[in-house]
Design a protein around this motif. Structure first.
Motif, short mmCIF file in Angstrom:
data_model
loop_
_atom_site.label_atom_id
_atom_site.label_comp_id
_atom_site.label_asym_id
_atom_site.label_seq_id
_atom_site.Cartn_x
_atom_site.Cartn_y
_atom_site.Cartn_z
N LYS A 123 79.93 26.13 68.58
CA LYS A 123 79.16 25.66 70.02
C LYS A 123 78.08 26.26 70.47
O LYS A 123 76.87 25.66 70.61
N THR A 124 78.24 27.68 70.58
CA THR A 124 76.98 28.30 70.76
C THR A 124 75.89 28.38 69.68
O THR A 124 74.81 28.50 69.97
N TYR A 125 76.35 28.41 68.53
CA TYR A 125 75.16 28.06 67.29
C TYR A 125 74.21 26.70 67.85
O TYR A 125 73.11 26.66 67.47
N CYS A 162 69.95 26.71 62.78
CA CYS A 162 71.18 27.25 62.82
C CYS A 162 72.52 26.49 61.80
O CYS A 162 73.56 26.79 61.83
N ALA A 170 80.21 28.93 59.84
CA ALA A 170 81.43 29.05 60.72
C ALA A 170 82.64 28.06 60.48
O ALA A 170 83.66 28.36 60.47
N ILE A 182 76.21 27.13 61.10
CA ILE A 182 77.40 26.31 61.69
C ILE A 182 78.33 26.17 60.19
O ILE A 182 79.61 26.25 60.83
N GLN A 190 75.62 36.01 70.54
CA GLN A 190 76.92 35.59 71.16
C GLN A 190 77.73 34.91 70.02
O GLN A 190 78.93 35.13 70.06
N ALA A 191 77.40 34.14 69.40
CA ALA A 191 78.01 33.35 68.18
C ALA A 191 78.76 34.24 67.58
O ALA A 191 79.81 33.96 66.93
N GLU A 192 77.67 35.38 66.91
CA GLU A 192 78.24 36.10 65.81
C GLU A 192 79.34 37.02 66.24
O GLU A 192 80.20 37.25 65.75
N TYR A 210 81.40 35.91 68.57
CA TYR A 210 82.76 34.73 68.73
C TYR A 210 83.31 35.00 67.21
O TYR A 210 84.51 34.67 67.14
N ASP A 230 84.02 28.31 69.70
CA ASP A 230 82.98 28.87 70.42
C ASP A 230 81.75 29.46 70.05
O ASP A 230 80.49 28.94 70.28
N ALA A 231 82.12 29.90 68.87
CA ALA A 231 80.91 30.24 67.86
C ALA A 231 79.85 29.17 67.40
O ALA A 231 78.87 29.06 67.62
#
Length: 666
Positions: free
Chosen positions: A468-470, A480, A487, A484, A453-455, A457, A465-466
């Motif tokens: 935060k998800t990581y 991760c 990102a 991060i 999901q992060a990827e 984003y 969002d990416a």
């Protein structure tokens, strides 16, 4: 044996009726539709033994003259009907109906006369002769004439029904005998009545008187309607009942007829009608038992035997609803449950588990029904799971409760549903379902969903969002931090391209594992270039950082904006201006020195403070007025020193930033 057409008594060796000519073998074929004299005689005997009837007969005999038989209900096409009439009155001629033989008052009164046959002629005796009346003479027929003697016919002779093509015997007319055939005078009055009645009912043609030179022709027999013989026999039997019971027959006969009608209604499937008719039959035979559940119970049993369990159960339930139920039918409730159970079993075999569960539920406490409801829900869940209808399958398994491994099946449904959603790139929903399933490697799968999901984003440049998800990924599954950092780096680069240099610096500075110093300095220099303003604190802060990083033209740019050359350093000596360091030991007192150079005679009034790595701010210190070659300092006691990077901020009296110096406390 008696003829079922005219009622004549037949000998054991007779093959045809001597009166009407009907074959005995045809009578046997119709035997199912006829009424046996022995049955009625038995019924009459049962009635005469009934104490209640015995008590009621005196009252009934008083009412015997009243018309109590509802002939409108009894009459059917082609049926000879017995009418109860006023015994003291004559039956008027215009009351006769087509196809109806009316029993007159004279006939009903016990005069000792022999019983007539349906053609109005006296019933013959065993020897074929007319039975005598009370005076010993033959009883006259409807036209007042005495019928001629009819000898018992022999096969192949006149007078018998046609046998193998041989014409029946025709008796020769007796000239002196009134009412005989063959041109003899007849009663004109009776003849008129007969002609008047023939408008409604055609009588069989009578043969003409035979000529002396020719054989007499066989008269044509009237066409016989199906079942007529049985009905005629029934009327004769009823006449016997009337004669036997007198006025009581008016009470017994309707009940007997209603019983027979009820039987026919039952055979036709008109069950509710049958019940009502059995009610009217009263005490006749087993009518009361039939009313008290017998009809519905027996009908339900027949339906169940045919496999029509739903209608069978409904019929059993009608038994339950009755106010009075015979003892032998009090298991109707259990029978209804059994029918529902059997219907459920049928549906179960057809894999219609939802419908089957409904009928198992209706079966209530029937053996195994409750467990079968759970089993149906379980099997329904299996079917739905195979169809990948996981939400519906979960509900079905939940209904199954503790049946087998239903609880594990629910988890499996969540897991499989999550896997499908993960494959469809619905990562957020998939992660929630994996966590909900607690099945197999659900935790790793949930973390994998977070990473994917992060990827996704990042691909959409939804950097926040990416990141935060990581950050939600369990570090035990995967660290991760680098992802991060990546990102943040991509986010900073994106901002730099859009000329948001300050924003780019902030994102670059969030990177922890990767050295992005060059990117940070580049972004700061770009900002300074676009914002060369002495009053812009960000510009002055970036210039100070760039000076100590010795980046580009930062030193010259700083001097041009402030007009001073400023330098800061740290050591552990108050008066040491030669040992210039960017770090200090927290075990000793730390001195932070700042030197000011200016070729002019200008001066500044300054103040400053230190912000430690944890964000703690020191007390403000006023340095006073400084001039060229002045040095200011502030000390940090070991007890208050906080390890990590600390930053010195110096402002002039207009609150403009003059110096920013970052050092490390070890």
């Amino acid at each position: 044996m008696y003829c079922d057409n005219c009622g004549c008594e037949l000998g054991p060796d007779m093959k045809v009726c001597p009166v009407c000519g009907k074959k005995v073998e045809d009578m046997a074929a119709d035997n199912g539709n006829s009424v046996r004299m022995e049955d009625v005689a038995s019924q009459v005997a049962d009635v005469s033994k009934n104490e209640d009837i015995g008590k009621e007969l005196p009252d009934i005999s008083k009412e015997a003259n009243a018309a109590v038989v509802d002939t409108d209900e009894m009459e059917e096409e082609g049926t000879t009907v017995l009418k109860a009439v006023d015994l003291d009155k004559k039956v008027e001629e215009n009351e006769d109906e087509e196809g109806t033989t009316v029993l007159s008052a004279d006939m009903l009164k016990n005069q000792g006369m022999p019983m007539p046959n349906p053609n109005g002629m006296p019933m013959p005796g065993p020897n074929g002769r007319p039975m005598p009346g009370p005076n010993g003479r033959p009883m006259p027929g409807p036209n007042g004439m005495v019928p001629p003697f009819q000898p018992r016919p022999m096969q192949g002779q006149p007078g018998a029904a046609p046998q193998n093509g041989i014409p029946p015997f025709q008796p020769r007319p007796i000239p002196s005998q009134p009412g005989a055939m063959g041109g003899m005078p007849v009663n004109e009055k009776d003849e008129k009545k007969k002609n008047k009645k023939s408008k409604k009912e055609k009588a069989p043609k009578q043969p003409k008187a035979p000529k002396t030179s020719k054989e007499p022709k066989t008269p044509k027999q009237p066409k016989e309607k199906k079942g007529k013989g049985g009905k005629v026999a029934l009327i004769i039997i009823l006449i016997v009942v009337v004669l036997a019971l007198g006025g009581g027959a008016a009470y017994v006969v309707p009940k007997y007829l209603n019983y027979n009608k009820a039987e026919e209604a039952y055979k036709d499937g008109r069950i509710d009608d049958a019940v009502e008719l059995y009610k009217k039959a009263g005490w006749m035979k087993d009518a009361e038992t039939k009313v008290n559940g017998g009809v519905y119970y027996e009908y339900a049993a027949s339906l169940a035997e045919e496999g029509n369990y739903i209608d069978a159960a409904a019929s059993y339930e009608k038994v339950i609803a009755l106010e009075t139920v015979a003892d032998e039918y009090k298991d109707a409730a259990d029978k209804a449950k059994e029918c529902y159970f059997n219907q459920a079993e049928k549906l179960y075999g057809e894999k219609k588990y939802t419908e089957a569960a409904e009928y198992y539920t209706k079966a209530g406490d029937y053996t195994g029904a409750a467990e079968k409801v759970k089993e149906c829900s379980y099997m329904n869940g299996e079917t739905l799971a195979e169809q990948k209808k996981y939400d519906e399958a979960v509900k079905a398994y939940e209904t199954a409760g503790d049946y087998k491994d239903a609880a594990d099946k629910i988890k499996e449904c969540y897991y499989n549903n999550a896997s499908d959603k993960m494959e469809a790139k619905e990562y957020a929903a998939a992660k929630e379902l994996f966590l909900k399933s607690e099945y197999s490697d659900y935790s790793d799968k949930a973390n994998e969903c977070l990473i994917k999901q992060a990827e996704a984003y990042l691909a959409d440049k939804k950097f926040e969002d990416a990141i935060k998800t990581y950050g939600e990924v369990d570090s035990k599954y995967k660290d991760c931090t680098k992802k991060i950092d990546s990102a943040y780096t991509k986010w900073g680069s994106s901002l730099y391209k859009s000329k948001d240099y300050k924003g780019a610096v902030e994102k670059y500075e969030q990177v922890t594992k990767k050295d992005v110093t060059d990117k940070i300095n580049k972004a700061k220099a770009a900002y300074v270039k676009d914002h060369k303003d002495r009053s812009d604190e960000t510009t002055m802060s970036y210039l100070c950082d760039l000076r100590y990083a010795d980046y580009g033209s930062a030193e010259d740019d700083y001097t041009k904006l402030i007009g001073w050359t400023v330098e800061s350093f740290v050591n552990d000596k108050l008066d040491d201006y030669k040992n210039k360091k960017t770090s200090a030991d927290s075990s000793k007192t730390i001195y932070v020195h700042t030197m000011y150079l200016n070729e002019n005679d200008a001066s500044m009034s300054l103040k400053g403070y230190v912000i430690y790595s944890d964000g703690t701010k020191s007390n403000d210190i006023t340095f006073g007025e400084v001039k060229d070659r002045y040095t200011t300092w502030m000390s940090i006691d070991p007890s208050s020193a906080i390890k990590g990077d600390a930053t010195l901020y110096v402002y002039d009296d207009t609150d403009k930033l003059v110096e920013k110096f970052t050092f490390t406390i070890k």
